[in-house]
Design an enzyme around this catalytic site. Sequence first.
Site, PDB file in Angstrom:
ATOM      1  N   VAL A 106       0.867  -1.177   0.000  1.00 53.29           N
ATOM      2  CA  VAL A 106       0.000   0.000   0.000  1.00 53.29           C
ATOM      3  C   VAL A 106       0.901   1.223   0.000  1.00 53.29           C
ATOM      4  O   VAL A 106       1.875   1.284   0.757  1.00 53.29           O
ATOM      5  CB  VAL A 106      -0.930   0.023   1.225  1.00 53.29           C
ATOM      6  CG1 VAL A 106      -1.861   1.231   1.166  1.00 53.29           C
ATOM      7  CG2 VAL A 106      -1.729  -1.272   1.318  1.00 53.29           C
ATOM      8  N   CYS A 107       0.594   2.183  -0.858  1.00 50.84           N
ATOM      9  CA  CYS A 107       1.306   3.460  -0.887  1.00 50.84           C
ATOM     10  C   CYS A 107       2.816   3.222  -1.058  1.00 50.84           C
ATOM     11  O   CYS A 107       3.238   2.467  -1.924  1.00 50.84           O
ATOM     12  CB  CYS A 107       0.973   4.243   0.379  1.00 50.84           C
ATOM     13  SG  CYS A 107       1.337   6.002   0.317  1.00 50.84           S
TER      14      CYS A 107
END
Length: 328
Positions: A106-107
Amino acid sequence: MRARSVVVVLYDDVQSLDVTGPLEVFAGAGAATGQPGAYRVTTASAGCRPVRSSSGLRLLPDADLAEVGPVHTLLVPGGAAFEHPDGALVARIRELADRAERVVSVCTGAFLLAEAGLLSGRRATTHWAYCGELARRFPDVTVDPDPIHVRDGRIATSAGVTAGIDLALALVEEDHGRDAALLIARHLVVFLRRPGNQAQFSTQLAAQVAVRQPLREVQQWIAEHPGADLSVEALARRSALSPRHFARAFAAEVGVPPGRYVDGVRLEAARRLLEDTDDGVEAIARSCGYGTPEAMRRAFVRTVATPPAEYRRRFRSRPDGRPSDGGH
């Protein structure tokens, strides 16, 4: 059915929403599927030490990262560690990933995957603000700055923060079907309507807001009247500028030529109508300024790689939260 094990990697300065967003999705799968414990989620840090997130929230892990067992899905959230990644953390991620069936970031967690060599030769994404840096630091990774999440084989990467929820929902759909993912999305009051290849920004958010009031008013007019005559000549008249002056000023202040801006707004308007209404494709094409269904179909295929009818089938749900086609 055997529970799928999900290990979430924790470290100091981790982004808390990158952790809790996907975790809530997986936690909701039990009720959504009627299978308590559909996922066995374990948070793990080095030495099982508590970590402090970037927002100051303290997180107490379940296990020592060095001792976690077999992993079905390894989830690496983003955080400040991407700037100066800890070698031991990266090495452990590599070890766990080698045995995991799926690896997810994520990210800026994508940077940790890249440091571990897991993205070499693969397509990936991350938060829009860091895509350029990811591409510079890891030239062997094909960085796509547009999608909210990207799947390349058993490895999936997602954009910033809430995109982790989108990706987790997509994984639940893969494992347990669309009905389960839709039910979780309803419970979390989020939309299960964003395909992975949807841009991280809407046209209005991605573009700049014009400095001059007449141009800002034109931007608002375009958004409110996608079916109107939005040619350069017509828009120039609204702004009291010559077409040539208008086109130059709009591109300079908004960051994209007027034609491209109009195309993006019309596509978003059509997508919302396909998602939220029962209007026919022909009526939507007309109301969004395409003129013909074929023109709208070409725009959809070119931009989201999905024809309008298929887009509606996949991303529209009935009021009861079920997909319009029953889930498949």
